[in-house]
Write an enzyme that holds these catalytic residues in place. Structure first.
Site, PDB file in Angstrom:
ATOM      1  CE  LYS A  12      30.345  37.409 -59.473  1.00  0.00           C
ATOM      2  NZ  LYS A  12      30.979  35.958 -59.574  1.00  0.00           N
ATOM      3  N   PRO A  96      27.416  26.914 -52.428  1.00  0.00           N
ATOM      4  CG  PRO A  96      26.276  25.899 -54.427  1.00  0.00           C
ATOM      5  CD  PRO A  96      26.311  26.910 -53.407  1.00  0.00           C
ATOM      6  CB  ALA A  99      29.755  26.705 -57.211  1.00  0.00           C
ATOM      7  CG  LEU A 101      27.234  30.112 -57.589  1.00  0.00           C
ATOM      8  CD1 LEU A 101      26.430  29.241 -56.616  1.00  0.00           C
ATOM      9  CD2 LEU A 101      26.307  30.819 -58.316  1.00  0.00           C
ATOM     10  N   GLY A 103      31.172  32.572 -53.388  1.00  0.00           N
ATOM     11  CA  GLY A 103      30.997  32.181 -52.022  1.00  0.00           C
ATOM     12  C   GLY A 103      32.040  32.494 -51.046  1.00  0.00           C
ATOM     13  CG  ASP A 138      34.403  38.198 -57.980  1.00  0.00           C
ATOM     14  OD1 ASP A 138      34.412  38.825 -59.093  1.00  0.00           O
ATOM     15  OD2 ASP A 138      34.088  36.828 -58.093  1.00  0.00           O
TER      16      ASP A 138
HETATM   17  O1  C5P Z   1      41.387  38.194 -57.800  1.00  0.00           O
HETATM   18  P1  C5P Z   1      41.220  36.621 -57.617  1.00  0.00           P
HETATM   19  O2  C5P Z   1      42.101  36.297 -56.670  1.00  0.00           O
HETATM   20  O3  C5P Z   1      39.647  36.236 -57.274  1.00  0.00           O
HETATM   21  O4  C5P Z   1      41.421  36.101 -58.734  1.00  0.00           O
HETATM   22  C1  C5P Z   1      41.608  34.418 -59.213  1.00  0.00           C
HETATM   23  C2  C5P Z   1      42.460  34.315 -60.268  1.00  0.00           C
HETATM   24  O5  C5P Z   1      41.569  34.618 -61.585  1.00  0.00           O
HETATM   25  C3  C5P Z   1      43.555  35.317 -60.609  1.00  0.00           C
HETATM   26  O6  C5P Z   1      44.717  34.604 -59.945  1.00  0.00           O
HETATM   27  C4  C5P Z   1      43.620  35.518 -62.064  1.00  0.00           C
HETATM   28  O7  C5P Z   1      44.658  34.379 -62.637  1.00  0.00           O
HETATM   29  C5  C5P Z   1      42.333  35.276 -62.486  1.00  0.00           C
HETATM   30  N1  C5P Z   1      41.633  36.703 -62.760  1.00  0.00           N
HETATM   31  C6  C5P Z   1      41.824  37.186 -63.932  1.00  0.00           C
HETATM   32  N2  C5P Z   1      41.418  38.447 -64.336  1.00  0.00           N
HETATM   33  C7  C5P Z   1      40.448  38.837 -63.625  1.00  0.00           C
HETATM   34  C8  C5P Z   1      40.124  38.201 -62.162  1.00  0.00           C
HETATM   35  C9  C5P Z   1      40.727  36.854 -62.086  1.00  0.00           C
HETATM   36  O8  C5P Z   1      42.908  36.793 -64.959  1.00  0.00           O
HETATM   37  N3  C5P Z   1      39.914  39.943 -63.960  1.00  0.00           N
END
Ligand code: C5P
Length: 293
Positions: A12, A96, A99, A101, A103, A138
């Protein structure tokens, strides 16, 4: 007979990524337009008598243990239903890694959808989205895929029919640069963003109408400021793609991928000629309706 399922897990991009305030739980409040692509990983699930969750992947850089979001998704699913796991998950990786995206998230989403089908637990799509949020922000989006506006931390989703015809998407992934989403958000300075709900709605409507001229001047990603500062090469790629002029160009997610949207293939290829292919990997894809469901 061992039951087997093959699924496609689409990448995405974020057409807009508006990062708002940091919440007490550490996540940031977002408004984003998310779009699935024709670029997919292939996920094969096969039942096995051996106990546990086994991950196989053709890319040695992908972890096979609890660090992989696919593992987390499978573990969560089996625990939720009190099933003792016996599954092999094979990932054929094309998207990738690290990146921007999604993945890892999309592989996890596909596994979630696949296990729900394999074990026939009668989970609705809404159930799957709700449960899978614990795996990553995501993941609820990729459970369905296509086109959506995401809010909250990414889990409040409003889906739209993916406009036809598809757009061509040129994706440039700089070699040897990986960006951690966590690092990117941690270094984001809130309050920088002078955005408005009206502008966001206008971008969505332009995107749905395929008004590339409007998109070219209005799409934005608040995380660009963080990633560009640390990795000048990413900003250079954006500039090079913009110099061709006919597409809407933006970094995706926390980067380092940069994409350009084009109405025709020729324009996308022309833009690609502005890049040094010793420094980037290129993908020429299209927007897609998603195929996880
Ligand atoms: O939810 P996910 O584990 O993919 O998010 C990775 C990191 O990105 C989180 O630990 C957080 O620090 C940050 N994040 C954020 N706000 C969001 C999504 C992600 O601060 N809405």
């Amino acid at each position: 007979m061992k039951r087997t399922l093959i699924l496609q897990a689409p990448a995405k991009i974020n057409i807009v990524l508006w990062v708002k305030e940091k919440r007490p739980d550490g996540y940031h409040e977002l408004s984003s337009i998310m779009q699935s692509l024709s670029l997919v990983d292939t996920i094969t699930l096969q039942e096995t008598r051996e106990e546990g969750i086994q991950i196989e992947c053709d890319n040695p850089d992908v972890p096979r243990d609890q660090k992989n979001l696919v593992y987390k998704a499978a573990q969560l699913f089996f625990e939720h239903f009190g099933i003792s796991p016996g599954i092999i998950i094979r990932i054929q990786k094309r998207i990738p890694i690290a990146a921007g995206l999604a993945g890892g998230s999309t592989d996890a989403g596909a596994v979630f959808n696949g296990l729900a089908r394999l074990y026939d637990k009668g989970m609705t799509m809404a159930d799957r989205m709700k449960l899978s949020m614990a795996v990553g922000s995501d993941v609820p989006f990729v459970i369905r895929g296509g086109l959506a506006v995401a809010q909250g931390r990414g889990e409040l989703l409003n889906f739209f029919e993916t406009p036809r015809p598809p757009l061509f998407v040129l994706i440039a992934v700089p070699k040897n640069i990986e960006v951690s989403t966590k690092w990117c958000y941690e270094n984001y300075k809130p309050g920088q963003s002078k955005r408005s709900e009206e502008n966001f709605r206008d971008i969505l409507s332009a995107y749905r109408k395929r008004d590339l001229e409007f998109l070219k001047h209005n799409v934005f990603n608040d995380l660009e400021s963080v990633t560009f500062k640390r990795h000048l090469a990413v900003a250079d790629i954006k500039e090079a793609l913009n110099s061709e002029g006919s597409g809407a160009v933006l970094m995706s997610g926390s980067g380092p991928s940069v994409f350009g949207l084009y109405t025709d293939r020729k324009a996308a290829i022309k833009a690609a000629s502005r890049l040094d292919i010793t420094k980037v990997n290129l993908f020429l894809e299209q927007t897609s309706r998603g195929s996880n469901f």
